[in-house]
Structures are given as structure tokens and as C-alpha cells.
Scaffold this motif. Structure first.
Motif: not given
Ligand code: ADP
Length: 265
Positions: A160, A164, A188, A191, A193, A201, A206-208, A213, A218-220, A222-223, A247
Motif C-alpha cells: 500500500n 499510494y 510513506d 497521498v 488519508i 479504510v 472500502y477504498r477511498i 483503485s 486494489g481490492t479494498g 488488504g487492510l 501515512s
Molecule cells: P486496496 O486494495 O484498495 O489498496 P486496502 O484495504 O489495502 O485496499 O486499502 C483500502 C484503501 O485505503 C485504499 O483503497 C486506499 O484508498 C487507502 N490506503 C491504504 N493504504 C494507504 C496508504 N499507505 N496511503 C494512502 N492511502 C492508503
């Protein structure tokens, strides 16, 4: 609102008293709702790439497209198929984590090794953006649990951070031990959050910025995987971020106590 429903069971007790059992079903109903949302989420998320694949395949089949466009459609199909594949893998990971407790068959492993492998797995992605990943292990410690899952969590946070961030920046991976807790902090200069998104997130899917994404694949998920891995190891994940500045995600896990079998000279 409150959706309280009581299940009342009345049982005779001798001939003079009645035993009344009341069960609060709030939690049960909440979990049923969470499961329903999850299924709705998955269906929705899978429909998008499947729909795109269908439309693109139909257009190619109709045969009215220029070869150039056919090629670009085929490329888009690869992107969508990749996304479907990744999503399927991540969903399986997530359900595995939720289904079994990694502490049941825990192994002991050094956190430095986890960081090494996780950094390595992001090398290609980072090189492509000329991003330098800088691991810094200040203290060594072991963790108890599933090395594979903890590696997956750290790997997700690093990918991530790379994903990002703009090109030619640095991603820091710091390890320290504070009061028997291992802290892995991934920083990092990307951009960032916004404050009102910082809790969301960690939610599944959930994706911003879903449009962006989609481009980055991205799949939303990961976190939410990171959050589940942390929780199942008795730890947590937290986030500091400022839009435009970057972040820091910090994964905290209990450090394993010194091995008892060590022989004293
Ligand atoms: P994705 O597969 O979309 O990265 P995650 O669950 O890993 O899904 O992250 C969810 C959302 O959180 C991302 O779509 C992104 O918008 C935001 N995000 C995650 N990590 C970061 C980061 N290091 N810097 C900025 N935004 C992030």
C-alpha cells in the motif's frame, strides 16, 4: 437504532417455581447483519469485473472492432481477470484467518525475518516506481503465531505504501520493541488519508477512490486482512496520516517471551 429481541424460555422447576431464561439476541442479530452485508459486498465487488469481462468479450465477438481496439480490449480483460484472481485469493485468505486461530498451532519466528521477506516481495513494484524501501530494525524480537500471516500483513502494508506514493520517494519500515510489544511501522510520503476516512479504510472492500483503485488493481481487502491478522495474534494496527504528507501504519504484536529451553552455561 436498538434492535433488541428477547428469546424467553420458561421451564417448570419443581411444582412451585418457574425458571425464566431470557437471552439477549442483540449480538447474534448484529452478526447476522454483518454476514449479510459481507455477502452483499462480495456479490457487488465480483459483479463489476465479471460485467466488464462480459461486455469486452461480447464486443470482440461481434467482430466490428478495429484490431487495435481488440488488442486494447484484450488488455483490459487481462486487468479485470487479474483483479478477480487477486480478490478470490484475498477472500480465501480472509476466511482462513477468520476460521482458525493462529495461536492454536503457533510457531515462533523473528520479526526481522518477516520484514526481510515482506520487503523482498515488494521489490519489483517499488523498483518500477523508483521507490526505496528502507528497513530499520532497532531491536530484535520473536513473535508467536503464524509467520505466513504476519508476513502477509506486513507485505500488504508495504505494498500500500508503495502503491499510494509518488515515484522516487522513500518507504520506511521501522521495527522496535516497546514494553514487550513489537512495533512494525510502515511510513510513506504518499497521498495520505483524510481524518474522516481513517477508520473506514480498515473495512472490507472500502477504498477511498474506487476509480483510482481500479487502475492500481486494489481490492479494498488488504487492510481488513491486516486488521484480522493483528487481532488474531493479540495485537492491533493503527494509523497516522495527513493528506498530502503521507501515512504511517503501525502493527503492534506481543513479543514472545525469551525461550525457556535456553541452557545456561
Ligand atoms: P486496496 O486494495 O484498495 O489498496 P486496502 O484495504 O489495502 O485496499 O486499502 C483500502 C484503501 O485505503 C485504499 O483503497 C486506499 O484508498 C487507502 N490506503 C491504504 N493504504 C494507504 C496508504 N499507505 N496511503 C494512502 N492511502 C492508503
Amino acid at each position: 437504532g436498538h434492535d433488541v429481541q428477547l428469546r424467553v424460555r420458561v421451564a417448570p422447576l419443581g411444582n412451585r417455581f418457574m425458571l425464566v431464561l431470557a437471552t439477549d439476541r442483540t449480538e447474534e442479530l448484529r452478526l447476522a447483519g454483518v454476514r449479510r452485508d459481507f455477502v452483499a459486498n462480495i456479490s457487488h465487488e465480483l459483479k463489476t469485473p465479471i460485467g466488464a469481462l462480459q461486455v469486452l468479450a461480447e464486443a470482440i465477438e461481434a467482430g466490428a472492432e478495429e484490431p487495435e481496439r481488440v488488442r486494447s480490449f484484450a488488455q483490459r480483460m487481462q486487468v479485470e481477470a487479474d483483479r478477480l484472481g487477486r480478490m478470490t485469493k484475498e477472500l480465501i485468505d480472509l476466511s482462513r484467518i477468520q476460521a482458525d486461530d493462529p495461536l492454536d498451532h503457533a510457531e515462533r519466528f523473528p520479526i526481522a525475518q518477516v520484514v526481510d521477506v515482506a520487503v523482498d516481495r515488494n521489490r519489483v513494484l517499488a523498483d518500477a516506481k523508483r521507490i526505496r524501501i528502507m528497513p530499520r530494525v532497532l531491536e530484535e524480537a520473536d513473535v508467536l503465531g503464524s509467520e505466513e500471516l504476519v508476513t502477509m500483513a506486513v507485505q500488504n502494508l508495504i505494498s500500500n505504501a508503495v502503491q499510494y506514493s509518488p515515484e522516487a520517494t522513500h518507504v520506511g519500515v521501522g521495527v522496535r520493541v516497546v514494553d514487550d510489544v513489537v512495533e512494525v511501522a510502515i511510513t510513506d510520503k504518499g497521498v495520505g488519508i483524510p481524518a474522516d476516512e481513517q477508520e473506514r479504510v480498515f473495512e472490507r472492500f472500502y477504498r477511498i477512490d474506487p476509480a483510482r483503485s481500479r487502475v492500481t488493481g486494489g481490492t479494498g481487502l488488504g487492510l481488513s486482512i491486516v486488521k484480522h491478522v493483528a487481532a488474531s495474534h493479540g495485537g492491533e494496527v493503527s494509523l497516522w496520516s495527513r493528506p498530502g504528507q503521507g501515512s504511517t501504519f503501525t502493527l503492534r504484536l506481543p513479543a514472545a517471551a525469551a525461550p525457556a529451553h535456553k541452557e545456561t552455561p
